[in-house]
Design a protein around this motif. Structure first.
Motif, mmCIF file in Angstrom:
data_model
loop_
_atom_site.group_PDB
_atom_site.id
_atom_site.type_symbol
_atom_site.label_atom_id
_atom_site.label_comp_id
_atom_site.label_asym_id
_atom_site.label_seq_id
_atom_site.Cartn_x
_atom_site.Cartn_y
_atom_site.Cartn_z
ATOM 1 N N VAL A 123 0.841 -1.197 0.000
ATOM 2 C CA VAL A 123 0.000 0.000 0.000
ATOM 3 C C VAL A 123 0.879 1.251 0.000
ATOM 4 N N TYR A 124 1.867 1.281 0.888
ATOM 5 C CA TYR A 124 2.759 2.435 0.968
ATOM 6 C C TYR A 124 3.578 2.598 -0.317
ATOM 7 N N GLY A 125 4.116 1.483 -0.827
ATOM 8 C CA GLY A 125 4.935 1.548 -2.035
ATOM 9 C C GLY A 125 4.177 2.089 -3.229
ATOM 10 N N TRP A 126 2.932 1.642 -3.406
ATOM 11 C CA TRP A 126 2.138 2.098 -4.542
ATOM 12 C C TRP A 126 1.672 3.539 -4.341
ATOM 13 N N GLN A 127 1.321 3.913 -3.117
ATOM 14 C CA GLN A 127 0.923 5.293 -2.851
ATOM 15 C C GLN A 127 2.106 6.237 -3.032
ATOM 16 N N ARG A 128 3.270 5.802 -2.606
ATOM 17 C CA ARG A 128 4.469 6.607 -2.796
ATOM 18 C C ARG A 128 4.761 6.811 -4.279
ATOM 19 N N ALA A 129 4.555 5.770 -5.070
ATOM 20 C CA ALA A 129 4.829 5.861 -6.505
ATOM 21 C C ALA A 129 3.933 6.900 -7.181
ATOM 22 N N ILE A 130 2.661 6.931 -6.840
ATOM 23 C CA ILE A 130 1.725 7.823 -7.538
ATOM 24 C C ILE A 130 1.698 9.219 -6.925
ATOM 25 N N ASN A 131 2.346 9.410 -5.795
ATOM 26 C CA ASN A 131 2.390 10.730 -5.174
ATOM 27 C C ASN A 131 3.098 11.708 -6.112
ATOM 28 N N PRO A 132 2.425 12.770 -6.559
ATOM 29 C CA PRO A 132 3.046 13.678 -7.532
ATOM 30 C C PRO A 132 4.301 14.356 -7.007
ATOM 31 N N LEU A 187 20.466 6.205 -2.636
ATOM 32 C CA LEU A 187 21.648 6.827 -3.237
ATOM 33 C C LEU A 187 22.906 5.987 -3.050
ATOM 34 N N LYS A 188 22.942 5.175 -1.986
ATOM 35 C CA LYS A 188 24.074 4.309 -1.701
ATOM 36 C C LYS A 188 23.541 2.972 -1.179
ATOM 37 N N PRO A 189 24.361 1.925 -1.207
ATOM 38 C CA PRO A 189 23.893 0.628 -0.710
ATOM 39 C C PRO A 189 23.337 0.692 0.710
ATOM 40 N N GLU A 190 23.957 1.504 1.575
ATOM 41 C CA GLU A 190 23.483 1.582 2.956
ATOM 42 C C GLU A 190 22.141 2.302 3.066
ATOM 43 N N ASN A 191 21.727 2.970 1.983
ATOM 44 C CA ASN A 191 20.435 3.657 1.971
ATOM 45 C C ASN A 191 19.353 2.819 1.302
ATOM 46 N N MET A 192 19.620 1.531 1.089
ATOM 47 C CA MET A 192 18.645 0.628 0.477
ATOM 48 C C MET A 192 18.319 -0.506 1.440
ATOM 49 N N ASN A 229 9.436 -0.299 2.491
ATOM 50 C CA ASN A 229 9.398 -0.253 3.946
ATOM 51 C C ASN A 229 9.342 1.216 4.385
ATOM 52 N N LYS A 230 8.169 1.653 4.810
ATOM 53 C CA LYS A 230 7.934 3.070 5.111
ATOM 54 C C LYS A 230 8.888 3.608 6.163
ATOM 55 N N GLU A 231 9.067 2.887 7.251
ATOM 56 C CA GLU A 231 9.917 3.368 8.333
ATOM 57 C C GLU A 231 11.348 3.584 7.848
ATOM 58 N N PHE A 232 11.863 2.643 7.054
ATOM 59 C CA PHE A 232 13.226 2.765 6.554
ATOM 60 C C PHE A 232 13.356 3.957 5.612
ATOM 61 N N ILE A 233 12.405 4.111 4.688
ATOM 62 C CA ILE A 233 12.492 5.205 3.717
ATOM 63 C C ILE A 233 12.408 6.557 4.412
ATOM 64 N N GLU A 234 11.547 6.676 5.391
ATOM 65 C CA GLU A 234 11.435 7.949 6.105
ATOM 66 C C GLU A 234 12.695 8.251 6.899
ATOM 67 N N GLU A 235 13.360 7.215 7.393
ATOM 68 C CA GLU A 235 14.633 7.416 8.093
ATOM 69 C C GLU A 235 15.715 7.924 7.137
ATOM 70 N N GLN A 236 15.710 7.437 5.908
ATOM 71 C CA GLN A 236 16.730 7.818 4.927
ATOM 72 C C GLN A 236 16.481 9.200 4.352
#
Length: 557
Positions: free
Chosen positions: A127-136, A214-219, A201-208
């Motif tokens: 749900v988060y991944g798809w909503q993030r994708a379509i967010n303008p 941008l780098k392996p440690e950010n994935m 993963n919403k929590e991880f993406i918001e932390e980054q």
């Protein structure tokens, strides 16, 4: 894009690169001492790529290199197996439910899938991944292209009229993911295997924050491999992801990729044992065709020359049909293949590939033959003379956009020679730039002529014919034809449940675009490679989406 896939066949085309899904693969190693540093027991595939990865953020991936490696690091609902078979990923394919009207898909997720950090992969991640994708705000043109008009409320969200939370996706529980469509989408199963539709993963993406991807440690991987090193313009490394739910069936321990723009350098690396596989170009093909390690791989990627009808500097020329037709017919397509690739790619006068999809009743191939844009110097010169009269010019200079690899530069040189020789008064000025920059320039319609291509994102002809709809996300040539639009929109709408009429509407649409010389078809590509006999599972290309499924590749010595 192969693309789309564009697929929009993305291939980081060594020849200007294809959009997709599209669509050239990678070939290389980590460093000059890679072979010495690997133990005999390790199964590390050493390949190379003609370009860096433009992005590892799945919602921004629109070229074949980005799509290939986001697919390798992440996993969505479904996954592509060899030959393009769609198989279970995070979702259990044989348990997927489709409503009678084709508007609701219910996916049941496996409960043993985990993120690299140990978090479970849940329906909320989708749900988060798809909503993030379509967010303008995230500017994913590909998400708009793939979702709008198909997934409930996607178009309105991308336009800023609704919030991303209104997208037609939901998670009734942790392992049930529901998708609501606005109309039946005959190829939706293919969507479920495409990187734009990955969980996040919403929590991880918001932390980054802005550093995400941008780098392996950010994935944060949930797929068969994880990225461990990534050096711009040098290469990258991936290692088997031991937390992947199906890790026991992933044979490779790792993949080392080195960016090598020069084909001769890549071949030299292969010949001295630093690469396990290499793509061949030009004279390399003829020189190595008798080798037992040689193979020619069929593709569904088609390449063409584009005319930007919204060019700030040359729109009046590009909007003239005779001008476009003259350019389209003035270069020798077989000679182009011989000079640039030297292999058995096929010169074409169409843009939906042969051998891709068949008529639902007769099983005849989509392609029934067309010669309206066939190479014909005499006809091209007559059209050129007419265009000169209509536009009132004797001389014109056009820039030709392509990549900065050796192969891309040879494309520019070839097209310059052919067009200038056959069309009096024409001067071509090559503009060779890095692939990521070429993508941006084309997206912003800041070019005049360019070579590009498309590998399909999903197994349906609409992946190609939808490219040139007026105002479409992938229509970077600014082509517009009301009759064409009506046929394509019907294929995406009222004909969705009428397979025969839908198929034939798309055939008619392609015919119209060719008669208008919307683009100038060049070739349907084949990829020539040399590969060690111990490399297993890379002897064919996927017909849509990412080129290879590294999950199924093995090294057997």
């Amino acid at each position: 894009m192969r693309h789309n896939k564009w697929w929009l066949l993305v291939l980081a085309l060594v020849l200007g690169l294809v959009l997709t899904a599209c669509s050239g693969a990678s070939d290389s190693t980590e460093d000059d001492n890679a072979g010495e540093n690997e133990s005999a027991e390790e199964k590390v595939l050493r390949i190379s790529s003609p370009s860096d990865i433009p992005t590892m953020d799945p919602i921004l991936a629109e070229d074949n290199v980005s799509i290939q490696y986001t697919d390798t690091v992440y996993e969505g609902l479904y996954r592509l197996a060899p030959e393009g078979e769609i198989v279970s990923g995070i979702a259990k394919k044989d348990e997927t439910e489709v409503s009678e009207d084709g508007l609701t898909y219910t996916f049941h997720l496996r409960e043993d899938a985990k993120w690299e950090n140990g978090d479970p992969v849940t329906a909320q991640d989708f749900v988060y991944g798809w909503q993030r994708a379509i967010n303008p705000d995230n500017k994913s043109f590909y998400a708009n292209y793939l979702m709008s008009g198909k997934i409930k409320n996607a178009a309105e969200i991308y336009a800023g009229d609704l919030e991303p939370s209104e997208l037609g996706v939901s998670a009734p529980d942790d392992y049930t993911f529901v998708v609501e469509l606005e109309k039946p989408v005959p190829y939706f199963e293919s969507y479920a295997a495409f990187p734009t539709f990955l969980p996040m993963n919403k929590e991880f993406i918001e932390e980054q924050g802005d550093d995400f991807a941008l780098k392996p440690e950010n994935m944060l991987s949930n797929g068969p491999f994880k990225m461990t090193e990534w050096n711009a313009e040098a290469g990258w490394k991936l290692e088997k992801n031991e937390t992947y739910w199906d890790a026991e069936n992933v044979a490779l321990d790792g993949i080392n990729v080195k960016v090598i723009k020069e084909p001769d350098t890549a071949l030299s690396n292969y010949e001295v044992g630093e690469l396990d596989r290499v793509t061949l170009y030009g004279s390399q093909v003829n020189d190595n065709q008798t080798s037992p390690e040689y193979n020619s791989l069929a593709e569904t990627s088609v390449f063409w020359m584009k005319f930007n009808q919204e060019s700030k500097t040359a729109s009046k020329y590009m909007q003239n049909e005779n001008f476009r037709k003259a350019l389209a017919k003035a270069f020798n397509k077989q000679a182009y293949i011989d000079v640039v690739y030297g292999n058995d790619s096929t010169p074409v006068n169409y843009f939906v590939p042969k051998g891709f999809v068949k008529h639902p009743e007769t099983e005849e191939d989509f392609q029934q033959g067309s010669d309206v844009l066939a190479y014909d110097v005499e006809a091209a010169q007559e059209l050129w003379a007419t265009a000169k009269q209509e536009l009132g010019f004797e001389e014109v200079t056009l820039t030709f956009l392509s990549g900065d690899s050796d192969v891309a530069k040879s494309i520019s040189e070839f097209m310059k020679g052919e067009l200038e020789s056959n069309l009096e008064g024409l001067t071509i000025e090559p503009n060779n730039v890095p692939w990521s920059q070429q993508l941006e320039i084309m997206r912003n319609k800041e070019y005049e002529l360019a070579v590009s291509g498309w590998g399909p994102d999903y197994k349906d002809a609409i992946s190609f014919v939808d490219l040139w709809v007026t105002g479409g996300e992938n229509n970077d040539i600014a082509y517009s034809n009301k009759e064409y639009d009506a046929l394509v929109n019907a294929a995406k709408g009222e004909l969705a449940t009428k397979p025969v009429e839908r198929f034939e509407a798309m055939q008619e649409a392609e015919k119209i675009a060719l008669e208008d010389a919307a683009i100038a078809p060049i070739m349907q590509r084949k990829t020539s490679v040399l590969a060690k006999d111990y490399v297993k599972g890379m002897d064919s290309l996927n017909p849509f989406g990412n080129d290879y499924s590294f999950k199924y590749v093995d090294i057997v010595k």
